[in-house]
Enzyme design. Sequence first.
Site, PDB file in Angstrom:
ATOM      1  N   LYS A  21       0.835  -1.211   0.000  1.00  0.00           N
ATOM      2  CA  LYS A  21       0.000   0.000   0.000  1.00  0.00           C
ATOM      3  C   LYS A  21       0.865   1.255   0.000  1.00  0.00           C
ATOM      4  CE  LYS A  21      -2.203  -1.760   3.686  1.00  0.00           C
ATOM      5  NZ  LYS A  21      -2.049  -3.214   3.625  1.00  0.00           N
ATOM      6  N   GLY A  45       3.554  -2.369   8.757  1.00  0.00           N
ATOM      7  CA  GLY A  45       4.898  -1.869   8.467  1.00  0.00           C
ATOM      8  C   GLY A  45       5.061  -1.571   6.994  1.00  0.00           C
TER       9      GLY A  45
HETATM   10  P1  IMP Z   1      -2.609  -8.866  15.152  1.00  0.00           P
HETATM   11  O1  IMP Z   1      -3.041  -7.732  14.290  1.00  0.00           O
HETATM   12  O2  IMP Z   1      -1.197  -8.750  15.626  1.00  0.00           O
HETATM   13  O3  IMP Z   1      -3.559  -9.150  16.273  1.00  0.00           O
HETATM   14  O4  IMP Z   1      -2.617 -10.206  14.248  1.00  0.00           O
HETATM   15  C1  IMP Z   1      -3.830 -10.784  13.742  1.00  0.00           C
HETATM   16  C2  IMP Z   1      -3.598 -11.355  12.355  1.00  0.00           C
HETATM   17  O5  IMP Z   1      -3.416 -10.285  11.437  1.00  0.00           O
HETATM   18  C3  IMP Z   1      -2.364 -12.248  12.213  1.00  0.00           C
HETATM   19  O6  IMP Z   1      -2.641 -13.262  11.276  1.00  0.00           O
HETATM   20  C4  IMP Z   1      -1.314 -11.305  11.665  1.00  0.00           C
HETATM   21  O7  IMP Z   1      -0.313 -11.987  10.960  1.00  0.00           O
HETATM   22  C5  IMP Z   1      -2.175 -10.449  10.740  1.00  0.00           C
HETATM   23  N1  IMP Z   1      -1.625  -9.105  10.511  1.00  0.00           N
HETATM   24  C6  IMP Z   1      -1.663  -8.052  11.338  1.00  0.00           C
HETATM   25  N2  IMP Z   1      -1.081  -6.976  10.777  1.00  0.00           N
HETATM   26  C7  IMP Z   1      -0.685  -7.351   9.557  1.00  0.00           C
HETATM   27  C8  IMP Z   1      -0.058  -6.677   8.474  1.00  0.00           C
HETATM   28  O8  IMP Z   1       0.255  -5.465   8.525  1.00  0.00           O
HETATM   29  N3  IMP Z   1       0.184  -7.435   7.370  1.00  0.00           N
HETATM   30  C9  IMP Z   1      -0.181  -8.733   7.274  1.00  0.00           C
HETATM   31  N4  IMP Z   1      -0.788  -9.391   8.240  1.00  0.00           N
HETATM   32  C10 IMP Z   1      -1.034  -8.713   9.383  1.00  0.00           C
END
Ligand code: IMP
Length: 454
Positions: A21, A45
């Site tokens: 993005k 990130g």
């Molecule tokens: P959380 O956001 O850390 O609670 O993670 C929940 C789910 O979202 C997990 O499967 C993470 O790998 C995914 N996830 C969270 N942020 C990102 C991102 O920026 N890119 C890809 N996957 C994400």
Amino acid sequence: MVKYEPNATAIIGGAWGDEGKGKVASRKAKEADLVIRATGGANAGHTVVFEGKKLALHLVPGGIVYPQTTCLIGQGVVIDLNVLLKEIKQLEGLGIPRVRERLKISGRAHVVFPFHKDLDELYEIMKDNPVGTTKKGIGPAYADKDNRIGIRMYDLLLNLDELEKKIEQETRIHNILFMNIGISYIKSSSELVHEFHSFGIVFKDMIVNADHLVDEFTRKEKNIVVEGAQAYRLDKDFGDYPNVTSSNCVTDGALIGAHLNHKDLKETIVVLKAYFSRVGNGPFPTEQPAHIQDDKVTEYSDEEAYNGDIIRKYGHEFGATTKRPRRTGWFDCVLVRSSKRALGPDFLCINHLDTLGKIGKDVGFIQLCVAYDYQGVRIDYYPDDMELTHEVPKPIYHWFRGGWDIPSSLRNYEDLPEQAKKYIETIEIQTGIPVKYIGVGPDNEDLIVREDIE
Ligand code: IMP
């Protein structure tokens, strides 16, 4: 009532995140007056480039590299203040002008505490089927917000006693959980209060009434860019619950997080890769086999590589935040078609078309999912009852022979190899969404913009 033209562009992830993005966001931010980060936290990130130097940002909007912008971290974000401060210092170190003056933080954004990260880890351990979170404390911080015990940026400006009372209330409930499983994890509120009161002093001048700030820009019809985080299938309502993040990262969730309403929205650009990837657990219909187990790449030689390994190799598919190897697969038109309900897209941006060409050359073909076989029936939408049927839909593919070469300097759509154009045009026909932006190389500038598409 005074009417004004909508002037906000929302940039939203179309699959499971990591679509790149930042590239189209950066293009749009060049002409923006206000750039807003709307949801999520340090789980996201992206890389920004300033005078040839690269920096990974997790919280500060990438638009900060353009000196004309005001940047806002909106009310929908949960903020890890250590990460934020480190980013600000790094940006200043790169020579980016007036970072602390141009960066604003909504007083209503919530704070991620160290114990939220511990809780994130604990909850994952205690689950029968862990989500595979980034362990950045995102879920627990949003849970405290929903439980109305969270600490907001404004709270950091309270006097020590008032702040301590709030932190004591927030930690009390969690401490019971920690005590019950025999660990004393959480620092006492009296320890935390000094650390976070000091953050209040550091961030005081950046904390604003963001409704009022955004209003100044919308009323003057200034250009606004909303940088979405995460993506459609990670949305807590539309996504693959429970394998989702804890925010509404679709377009309307991003609007709320950015202090905007639907009348402010001019266009929505949905960003995808020419192949798909996912980190963490959950369904992925077009996933290709790969040598990955428990978030680690297992031993294999190039000759033994599965298609998923080949996609991961050419796409450098390792998590930006977690470094975990990503699961990979083919582009899924069914998923994108279904996302229209949640995202209201005007245009697609398809990144990594060059990478897909290399993958196709190595694998010998490229597949594009156009329908699913689900429960023995052909369907053209993404099902939401997979937990009930215990079945992940089987993709029905359109095949493209071989691959293609695209130089990263290519800027004119008509100059793309015929097969690559056919690939893009098949996506347009299958999804009904015009592909206006195409990524053809690693740098932010490596982007085809089809100005004829309006
Ligand atoms: P959380 O956001 O850390 O609670 O993670 C929940 C789910 O979202 C997990 O499967 C993470 O790998 C995914 N996830 C969270 N942020 C990102 C991102 O920026 N890119 C890809 N996957 C994400």
